[in-house]
Design a protein around this motif. Structure first.
Motif, short mmCIF file in Angstrom:
data_model
loop_
_atom_site.label_atom_id
_atom_site.label_comp_id
_atom_site.label_asym_id
_atom_site.label_seq_id
_atom_site.Cartn_x
_atom_site.Cartn_y
_atom_site.Cartn_z
N UNK A 176 0.81 -1.22 0.00
CA UNK A 176 0.00 0.00 0.00
C UNK A 176 0.85 1.27 0.00
N UNK A 177 2.15 1.12 0.20
CA UNK A 177 3.04 2.29 0.25
C UNK A 177 3.65 2.66 -1.09
N UNK A 178 3.44 1.86 -2.11
CA UNK A 178 4.02 2.17 -3.42
C UNK A 178 3.60 3.56 -3.88
N UNK A 179 4.59 4.38 -4.24
CA UNK A 179 4.31 5.73 -4.72
C UNK A 179 4.01 6.73 -3.64
N UNK B 213 17.83 2.73 5.92
CA UNK B 213 18.16 1.34 5.58
C UNK B 213 17.11 0.39 6.13
N UNK B 214 16.69 0.62 7.35
CA UNK B 214 15.65 -0.21 7.98
C UNK B 214 14.39 -0.23 7.12
N UNK B 215 13.95 0.93 6.69
CA UNK B 215 12.75 1.01 5.86
C UNK B 215 12.97 0.28 4.53
N UNK B 216 14.13 0.48 3.91
CA UNK B 216 14.42 -0.17 2.63
C UNK B 216 14.41 -1.68 2.73
N UNK B 217 15.04 -2.21 3.77
CA UNK B 217 15.08 -3.67 3.95
C UNK B 217 13.68 -4.21 4.23
N UNK B 218 12.93 -3.51 5.09
CA UNK B 218 11.58 -3.98 5.40
C UNK B 218 10.70 -3.99 4.15
N UNK C 160 8.26 -5.11 -1.89
CA UNK C 160 8.25 -3.79 -2.51
C UNK C 160 9.69 -3.33 -2.69
N UNK C 161 10.05 -2.91 -3.89
CA UNK C 161 11.42 -2.43 -4.12
C UNK C 161 11.66 -1.16 -3.30
N UNK C 162 12.88 -1.04 -2.83
CA UNK C 162 13.21 0.07 -1.93
C UNK C 162 12.97 1.43 -2.57
N UNK C 163 13.05 1.51 -3.91
CA UNK C 163 12.90 2.81 -4.58
C UNK C 163 11.49 3.01 -5.14
N UNK D 176 25.38 2.04 -0.92
CA UNK D 176 25.58 2.11 -2.38
C UNK D 176 24.23 2.23 -3.08
N UNK D 177 23.24 1.45 -2.62
CA UNK D 177 21.89 1.53 -3.21
C UNK D 177 21.31 2.94 -3.07
N UNK D 178 21.52 3.55 -1.91
CA UNK D 178 20.96 4.87 -1.67
C UNK D 178 21.90 6.00 -2.13
N UNK D 179 22.97 5.63 -2.80
CA UNK D 179 23.91 6.60 -3.36
C UNK D 179 24.56 7.46 -2.29
N UNK D 180 24.74 6.89 -1.11
CA UNK D 180 25.45 7.60 -0.04
C UNK D 180 26.96 7.33 -0.11
N UNK D 181 27.34 6.18 -0.66
CA UNK D 181 28.76 5.88 -0.89
C UNK D 181 28.91 5.38 -2.32
N UNK D 182 30.13 5.47 -2.82
CA UNK D 182 30.36 5.15 -4.23
C UNK D 182 30.76 3.71 -4.47
N UNK D 183 31.34 3.05 -3.46
CA UNK D 183 31.86 1.71 -3.68
C UNK D 183 31.95 0.95 -2.36
#
Length: 352
Positions: free
Chosen positions: A126-129, A142-147, A153-156, A322-329
């Motif tokens: 129900x949270x999509x979008x 990160x917690x929200x993305x993993x949950x 539901x994809x994190x993005x 890396x997924x959230x673009x906070x670090x590069x590698x």
């Protein structure tokens, strides 16, 4: 009293005082350590160590700085030696070349962190979008993305709204966000004031408890570690002596923490517990042994995960940044973690 600090020790031993004078023992000056934390009971064991003078060699100069990134900046500038904060910053510091190292895990979350859904939201789908409240660049994201991904539901597929806790409560109650990540006492405020809100996950759920994803840690500046290693070791000892004192005198220690933070004692108890067991609050304060096991320095397994769980935690947070673009590698753990103070305490035979 006569102060003889300018006289060599040998002269004192040879009797530089007259026969009728009593020799004066000169004590070494205390080492000042500049420590920061933000207003959170899980960090307040420092105040117990200071109040009870648990490591007499140290003068703990503790300041409250509500923005952890300000603390990290002051550490990089040489103005702070130590800070207590959440444990996700290591890979970010390594990526940005900030001279700050995580030296110990201190408090895995044990239910205080919650994902709360607003009225009419029944599942992750129900949270999509829709908008969800988190602290971007923090563990809550990160917690929200993993949950979300654990629930199909994809994190993005959601929009992350970056808000501090007070504002997150207001955003949930006003309906401007559909869900959010909250720690106590803020989660309880949402549930009390927003009819139809519900808890979807907590940090006590098996996956989050085992990984210790949501946790607090101790950081030291690179210059402090390199230039004052003996003091760094004693500073770590002071923290764990504070935890030990709390376990043995929980009522007194909770009052010390509440006074220092300006919190009601009840809020301190909600977070860390009332009986010193580590299991009756919203976080699980690690003692010396448990932290050493988590960091892979002492033998045995910590309460929820496996020995050297820090390695897996580092990999997990680095992957998500890396997924959230906070670090590069990807970065090796050694670029953001320093075990030297803990190993030095172990070598001393410290038992906490």
């Amino acid at each position: 009293m006569k102060y003889l600090s300018l006289l060599p020790a040998a002269a004192l031993l040879l009797g530089s005082c007259s026969k009728n004078e009593e020799a004066v023992e000169v004590s070494s000056p205390k080492e000042t350590v500049n420590i920061s934390l933000f207003s959170w009971p899980g960090y307040a064991f420092w105040f117990v160590a200071k109040e009870k003078n648990l490591v007499p060699e140290l003068d703990l100069n503790i300041v409250i700085i509500e923005d952890p990134y300000e603390s990290f900046a002051q550490m990089a500038a040489g103005k702070l030696d130590v800070t207590s904060s959440t444990v996700e910053y290591g890979p970010i510091a390594a990526d940005q070349g900030v001279p700050v190292k995580l030296v110990a895990f201190t408090n895995p979350s044990y239910g205080t962190d919650k994902i709360i859904l607003g009225p009419g939201i029944e599942s992750a789908a129900d949270l999509k979008g829709k908008e969800v409240a988190v602290l971007e660049g923090g563990l809550t994201q990160i917690y929200m993305g993993i949950w979300l991904e654990n629930n199909g539901v994809k994190f993005d597929e959601v929009k992350y709204t970056n808000v501090i806790m007070d504002d997150a409560v207001a955003a949930m109650v006003s309906g401007s966000v559909a869900a959010g990540e909250f720690w106590e006492p803020f989660g309880g405020k949402v549930l009390e004031t927003l009819p139809g809100s519900k808890v979807a996950a907590t940090s006590k759920d098996p996956y989050f408890k085992k990984t210790a994803l949501l946790a607090d840690g101790m950081y030291m500046s690179g210059s402090f570690l390199e230039e004052r290693p003996e003091v760094a070791k004693l500073t770590m000892k002071a923290y764990f002596e504070g935890v030990k004192y709390w376990k043995e005198h929980p009522e007194e220690a909770n009052e010390i923490m509440a006074k220092a933070l300006g919190f009601p004692v009840e809020d301190v108890v909600t977070v860390i517990g009332a009986d010193g067991s580590s299991t009756d609050g919203g976080i699980y304060p690690f003692n010396w042994t448990e932290s050493g096991q988590f960091m892979g320095v002492l033998d045995g397994d910590p309460p929820f995960g496996s020995n050297n769980e820090i390695t897996r935690h580092w990999e997990l947070t680095n992957e998500w940044w890396i997924k959230f673009d906070q670090v590069k590698k990807e970065h090796p753990m050694e670029s953001g973690v320093d075990l030297a103070p803990m190993k030095a305490l172990k070598a001393d035979g410290y038992g906490g």
